[in-house]
Design an enzyme around this catalytic site. Sequence first.
Site, PDB file in Angstrom:
ATOM      1  CD  GLU A 169       0.868  -0.417   4.350  1.00 56.59           C
ATOM      2  OE1 GLU A 169       1.652  -1.037   3.619  1.00 56.59           O
ATOM      3  OE2 GLU A 169       0.895   0.813   4.501  1.00 56.59           O
ATOM      4  NE  ARG A 204      -1.331  13.220   1.990  1.00 56.04           N
ATOM      5  CZ  ARG A 204      -1.181  12.274   2.905  1.00 56.04           C
ATOM      6  NH1 ARG A 204      -2.082  11.332   3.017  1.00 56.04           N
ATOM      7  NH2 ARG A 204      -0.120  12.262   3.694  1.00 56.04           N
TER       8      ARG A 204
END
Length: 179
Positions: A102, A164
């Site tokens: 990111e 997750r």
Amino acid sequence: MHKDLKNVLLSEEDIQNICKEMGAIITEDYKDRPLVCVGILKGSVMFMADLIKRIDTHLSIDFMDVSSYHGGTESTGEVQILKDLGASIENKDVLIIEDILETGTTLKSITELLQSRKVNSLEIATLLDKPNRRKADIEAKYVGKKIPDEFVVGYGLDYRELYRNLPYIGTLKAEVYSK
């Protein structure tokens, strides 16, 4: 689809196809050269496990645990190394395996640290890339998919340690993380 998700960005099949294609390219790039794959915990575990099965060369694995989120949805910019590598990487070809790129702040810090250890070569493989969020001058050589600037979870990616275990990647509904 999980009830907290707004949509699915990558299905299980999409992810496996990315791993297969990326693994073939990495195999070609590192043929006849031993490779050290460094997974960035915890997010990269599922991607790394699937990707290295598709890399047909001698390789070893190691892990680092690094954080720049500290429980939120935005990187704080402050990088903490929670677990360092267990073995020397001097004079080795190293591939950092990450779930998502990111801002690049975390990976920039990691690459600078690893390069200071006199590696032979250092590259990055990431499943997801959000180039619009980039703050640091860093790019991955191997990118699975460029995605929009939305908060994604699943397949190793989390929000407050949840999601997750989803076998796909989806966009988290805003009301879930704005509580």
